[in-house]
Design a protein around this motif. Structure first.
Motif, PDB file in Angstrom:
ATOM      1  N   TRP A 125       0.841  -1.207   0.000  1.00  0.00           N
ATOM      2  CA  TRP A 125       0.000   0.000   0.000  1.00  0.00           C
ATOM      3  C   TRP A 125       0.873   1.254   0.000  1.00  0.00           C
ATOM      4  CZ3 TRP A 125      -4.664   0.997  -1.421  1.00  0.00           C
ATOM      5  CH2 TRP A 125      -5.214   2.262  -1.145  1.00  0.00           C
ATOM      6  N   ASP A 126       2.001   1.209   0.700  1.00  0.00           N
ATOM      7  CA  ASP A 126       2.927   2.340   0.676  1.00  0.00           C
ATOM      8  C   ASP A 126       3.440   2.594  -0.737  1.00  0.00           C
ATOM      9  OD1 ASP A 126       2.646   2.694   3.404  1.00  0.00           O
ATOM     10  OD2 ASP A 126       4.461   1.566   3.907  1.00  0.00           O
ATOM     11  N   CYS A 127       3.713   1.511  -1.470  1.00  0.00           N
ATOM     12  CA  CYS A 127       4.168   1.645  -2.863  1.00  0.00           C
ATOM     13  C   CYS A 127       3.073   2.256  -3.733  1.00  0.00           C
ATOM     14  CB  CYS A 127       4.573   0.282  -3.416  1.00  0.00           C
ATOM     15  SG  CYS A 127       6.091  -0.389  -2.714  1.00  0.00           S
ATOM     16  N   ILE A 128       1.834   1.813  -3.530  1.00  0.00           N
ATOM     17  CA  ILE A 128       0.708   2.360  -4.288  1.00  0.00           C
ATOM     18  C   ILE A 128       0.563   3.854  -4.020  1.00  0.00           C
ATOM     19  CG2 ILE A 128      -1.812   2.345  -4.483  1.00  0.00           C
ATOM     20  CD1 ILE A 128      -1.701  -0.691  -3.988  1.00  0.00           C
ATOM     21  N   THR A 129       0.669   4.230  -2.752  1.00  0.00           N
ATOM     22  CA  THR A 129       0.536   5.640  -2.375  1.00  0.00           C
ATOM     23  C   THR A 129       1.654   6.483  -2.980  1.00  0.00           C
ATOM     24  OG1 THR A 129      -0.531   5.014  -0.291  1.00  0.00           O
ATOM     25  CG2 THR A 129       0.373   7.235  -0.427  1.00  0.00           C
ATOM     26  N   ASP A 130       2.891   5.991  -2.906  1.00  0.00           N
ATOM     27  CA  ASP A 130       4.016   6.715  -3.494  1.00  0.00           C
ATOM     28  C   ASP A 130       3.826   6.885  -4.997  1.00  0.00           C
ATOM     29  OD1 ASP A 130       5.248   6.941  -1.055  1.00  0.00           O
ATOM     30  OD2 ASP A 130       6.686   5.307  -1.392  1.00  0.00           O
ATOM     31  N   HIS A 131       3.395   5.829  -5.656  1.00  0.00           N
ATOM     32  CA  HIS A 131       3.187   5.884  -7.099  1.00  0.00           C
ATOM     33  C   HIS A 131       2.100   6.882  -7.454  1.00  0.00           C
ATOM     34  CE1 HIS A 131       1.433   4.425 -10.958  1.00  0.00           C
ATOM     35  NE2 HIS A 131       2.707   4.326 -11.290  1.00  0.00           N
ATOM     36  N   GLU A 132       1.014   6.859  -6.709  1.00  0.00           N
ATOM     37  CA  GLU A 132      -0.112   7.756  -6.987  1.00  0.00           C
ATOM     38  C   GLU A 132       0.291   9.215  -6.775  1.00  0.00           C
ATOM     39  OE1 GLU A 132      -3.706   7.920  -8.705  1.00  0.00           O
ATOM     40  OE2 GLU A 132      -2.723   6.045  -8.133  1.00  0.00           O
ATOM     41  N   ASN A 133       1.074   9.473  -5.753  1.00  0.00           N
ATOM     42  CA  ASN A 133       1.491  10.839  -5.454  1.00  0.00           C
ATOM     43  C   ASN A 133       2.506  11.378  -6.454  1.00  0.00           C
ATOM     44  OD1 ASN A 133      -0.149  10.976  -3.176  1.00  0.00           O
ATOM     45  ND2 ASN A 133       1.466  10.298  -1.784  1.00  0.00           N
ATOM     46  N   ASN A 134       3.394  10.519  -6.925  1.00  0.00           N
ATOM     47  CA  ASN A 134       4.488  10.968  -7.779  1.00  0.00           C
ATOM     48  C   ASN A 134       4.204  10.887  -9.271  1.00  0.00           C
ATOM     49  OD1 ASN A 134       6.832  11.629  -5.936  1.00  0.00           O
ATOM     50  ND2 ASN A 134       6.317   9.585  -5.191  1.00  0.00           N
ATOM     51  N   PHE A 135       3.231  10.051  -9.661  1.00  0.00           N
ATOM     52  CA  PHE A 135       2.976   9.849 -11.089  1.00  0.00           C
ATOM     53  C   PHE A 135       1.472   9.903 -11.396  1.00  0.00           C
ATOM     54  CE2 PHE A 135       6.610   7.250  -9.683  1.00  0.00           C
ATOM     55  CZ  PHE A 135       7.631   7.984 -10.280  1.00  0.00           C
ATOM     56  N   PRO A 136       0.823  11.012 -11.075  1.00  0.00           N
ATOM     57  CA  PRO A 136      -0.632  11.103 -11.283  1.00  0.00           C
ATOM     58  C   PRO A 136      -1.010  11.100 -12.764  1.00  0.00           C
ATOM     59  CG  PRO A 136       0.259  13.222 -10.615  1.00  0.00           C
ATOM     60  CD  PRO A 136       1.383  12.236 -10.471  1.00  0.00           C
ATOM     61  N   VAL A 137      -2.057  10.388 -13.087  1.00  0.00           N
ATOM     62  CA  VAL A 137      -2.541  10.318 -14.461  1.00  0.00           C
ATOM     63  C   VAL A 137      -2.956  11.700 -14.962  1.00  0.00           C
ATOM     64  CG1 VAL A 137      -4.421   9.461 -15.917  1.00  0.00           C
ATOM     65  CG2 VAL A 137      -3.252   7.908 -14.368  1.00  0.00           C
ATOM     66  N   GLY A 138      -3.615  12.460 -14.095  1.00  0.00           N
ATOM     67  CA  GLY A 138      -4.093  13.776 -14.507  1.00  0.00           C
ATOM     68  C   GLY A 138      -2.978  14.667 -15.007  1.00  0.00           C
ATOM     69  N   GLN A 139      -1.835  14.652 -14.332  1.00  0.00           N
ATOM     70  CA  GLN A 139      -0.702  15.472 -14.745  1.00  0.00           C
ATOM     71  C   GLN A 139      -0.198  15.030 -16.121  1.00  0.00           C
ATOM     72  OE1 GLN A 139       2.719  15.215 -12.185  1.00  0.00           O
ATOM     73  NE2 GLN A 139       3.897  16.733 -13.333  1.00  0.00           N
ATOM     74  N   LEU A 172      10.103  -2.015  -8.550  1.00  0.00           N
ATOM     75  CA  LEU A 172       9.136  -2.795  -7.775  1.00  0.00           C
ATOM     76  C   LEU A 172       8.966  -4.192  -8.362  1.00  0.00           C
ATOM     77  CD1 LEU A 172       7.093  -3.037  -5.501  1.00  0.00           C
ATOM     78  CD2 LEU A 172       5.376  -1.993  -7.003  1.00  0.00           C
ATOM     79  N   ALA A 173       8.886  -4.279  -9.686  1.00  0.00           N
ATOM     80  CA  ALA A 173       8.725  -5.591 -10.331  1.00  0.00           C
ATOM     81  C   ALA A 173       9.908  -6.497 -10.023  1.00  0.00           C
ATOM     82  CB  ALA A 173       8.557  -5.417 -11.837  1.00  0.00           C
ATOM     83  N   ASP A 174      11.110  -5.949 -10.064  1.00  0.00           N
ATOM     84  CA  ASP A 174      12.302  -6.749  -9.746  1.00  0.00           C
ATOM     85  C   ASP A 174      12.288  -7.184  -8.286  1.00  0.00           C
ATOM     86  OD1 ASP A 174      13.183  -6.441 -12.327  1.00  0.00           O
ATOM     87  OD2 ASP A 174      14.608  -4.836 -11.867  1.00  0.00           O
ATOM     88  N   ARG A 175      11.831  -6.297  -7.421  1.00  0.00           N
ATOM     89  CA  ARG A 175      11.836  -6.592  -5.979  1.00  0.00           C
ATOM     90  C   ARG A 175      10.892  -7.742  -5.655  1.00  0.00           C
ATOM     91  NH1 ARG A 175      10.871  -1.466  -2.404  1.00  0.00           N
ATOM     92  NH2 ARG A 175      12.838  -0.965  -3.457  1.00  0.00           N
ATOM     93  N   VAL A 176       9.736  -7.773  -6.328  1.00  0.00           N
ATOM     94  CA  VAL A 176       8.750  -8.819  -6.033  1.00  0.00           C
ATOM     95  C   VAL A 176       8.803  -9.953  -7.053  1.00  0.00           C
ATOM     96  CG1 VAL A 176       7.232  -7.192  -4.864  1.00  0.00           C
ATOM     97  CG2 VAL A 176       6.884  -7.640  -7.303  1.00  0.00           C
ATOM     98  N   GLN A 177       9.779  -9.863  -7.980  1.00  0.00           N
ATOM     99  CA  GLN A 177       9.975 -10.891  -9.000  1.00  0.00           C
ATOM    100  C   GLN A 177       8.691 -11.147  -9.796  1.00  0.00           C
ATOM    101  OE1 GLN A 177      11.642 -14.223  -6.701  1.00  0.00           O
ATOM    102  NE2 GLN A 177      13.702 -13.491  -7.138  1.00  0.00           N
ATOM    103  N   ALA A 178       8.192 -10.069 -10.379  1.00  0.00           N
ATOM    104  CA  ALA A 178       6.962 -10.138 -11.160  1.00  0.00           C
ATOM    105  C   ALA A 178       7.151  -9.371 -12.461  1.00  0.00           C
ATOM    106  CB  ALA A 178       5.795  -9.545 -10.375  1.00  0.00           C
ATOM    107  N   ALA A 179       6.293  -9.657 -13.432  1.00  0.00           N
ATOM    108  CA  ALA A 179       6.256  -8.878 -14.664  1.00  0.00           C
ATOM    109  C   ALA A 179       5.444  -7.610 -14.412  1.00  0.00           C
ATOM    110  CB  ALA A 179       5.627  -9.695 -15.786  1.00  0.00           C
ATOM    111  N   ASP A 180       5.700  -6.574 -15.206  1.00  0.00           N
ATOM    112  CA  ASP A 180       4.966  -5.326 -15.005  1.00  0.00           C
ATOM    113  C   ASP A 180       3.463  -5.542 -15.088  1.00  0.00           C
ATOM    114  OD1 ASP A 180       5.064  -2.215 -14.925  1.00  0.00           O
ATOM    115  OD2 ASP A 180       3.723  -2.676 -16.589  1.00  0.00           O
ATOM    116  N   ARG A 181       3.025  -6.371 -16.029  1.00  0.00           N
ATOM    117  CA  ARG A 181       1.583  -6.607 -16.197  1.00  0.00           C
ATOM    118  C   ARG A 181       0.959  -7.165 -14.917  1.00  0.00           C
ATOM    119  NH1 ARG A 181      -1.599  -7.151 -20.839  1.00  0.00           N
ATOM    120  NH2 ARG A 181       0.271  -7.095 -22.138  1.00  0.00           N
ATOM    121  N   ASP A 182       1.737  -7.892 -14.137  1.00  0.00           N
ATOM    122  CA  ASP A 182       1.223  -8.442 -12.879  1.00  0.00           C
ATOM    123  C   ASP A 182       0.956  -7.357 -11.847  1.00  0.00           C
ATOM    124  OD1 ASP A 182       1.444 -11.013 -13.918  1.00  0.00           O
ATOM    125  OD2 ASP A 182       3.485 -11.272 -13.161  1.00  0.00           O
TER     126      ASP A 182
END
Length: 208
Positions: A125-139, A172-182
């Motif tokens: 959830w912290d990652c989601i919050t950081d992403h939302e704050n730093n990379f907003p779609v509206g901007q 983040l994808a590398d940290r959790v060993q996932a593809a971006d689509r995941d």
């Protein structure tokens, strides 16, 4: 010609997967999060109630499409069937194209959000919050629409925003060993992909 039951043409499934509502929360036992995408607040989305593209006033969770398209990932196109039919979401259970009253009523049921799926005390959830704050779609959308030389260049501010977001996702994808689509259920689609319908120039970031 009118008809009283589904003709199994698959048109509704080809147009896109359903949004997920509170009534669908239990289905996540059968639907992996990798098959869900978050459309973030501000993204343009088709609203069948108005038959038009509208910016989302709140985020929307839905079954993702195939590749870059929106055809439902669970639609078996050759057989014209659904691979999760017994666990299909509310909108799918309600939809009958000859009479849309039931699905329009279902669309009024509160939808799910990432808050319903991710513990807010978690590192994710912290990652989601950081992403939302730093990379907003509206901007990103404002910068893209304000671009004056849109045919051949992308302004440096938007380019920097897109590249920083790509790096954030890769880490983040590398940290959790996932593809971006995941990660689409948690971070939404990459900004370049959200912007792609505005201009094919944004495809240059696909392999950045």
């Amino acid at each position: 010609m009118t008809f009283r039951e589904c003709q199994r043409c698959g048109t509704c499934c080809e147009k896109g997967g359903p949004a997920l509502h509170e009534a669908d929360l239990g289905l996540l036992e059968h639907i992996p999060m990798s098959d869900v995408v978050c459309l973030r607040r501000g993204e343009m989305a088709f609203d069948p109630r108005t038959q038009s593209l509208q910016p989302l006033s709140a985020e929307l969770m839905k079954i993702r499409g195939k590749d870059r398209g929106w055809e439902c990932i669970y639609f078996l196109s050759q057989a014209k069937t659904c691979s999760i039919y017994s666990h299909r979401p509310l909108e799918c259970r309600s939809l009958f194209c000859a009479d849309t009253a039931a699905v329009l009523e279902a669309m009024a049921v509160p939808t799910l959000s990432r808050q319903d799926m991710v513990p807010q005390e978690s590192a994710l959830w912290d990652c989601i919050t950081d992403h939302e704050n730093n990379f907003p779609v509206g901007q990103a959308l404002r910068l893209a629409k304000a671009e004056t030389d849109f045919a051949g260049s992308i302004c440096s501010e938007l380019d920097d925003l897109i590249r920083r977001e790509i790096h954030f996702r890769q880490v983040l994808a590398d940290r959790v060993q996932a593809a971006d689509r995941d990660l689409w259920a948690y971070l939404g689609r990459p900004l370049w992909l959200v912007l792609l319908p505005l201009n094919p120039i944004f495809s240059r970031y696909e392999h950045a």
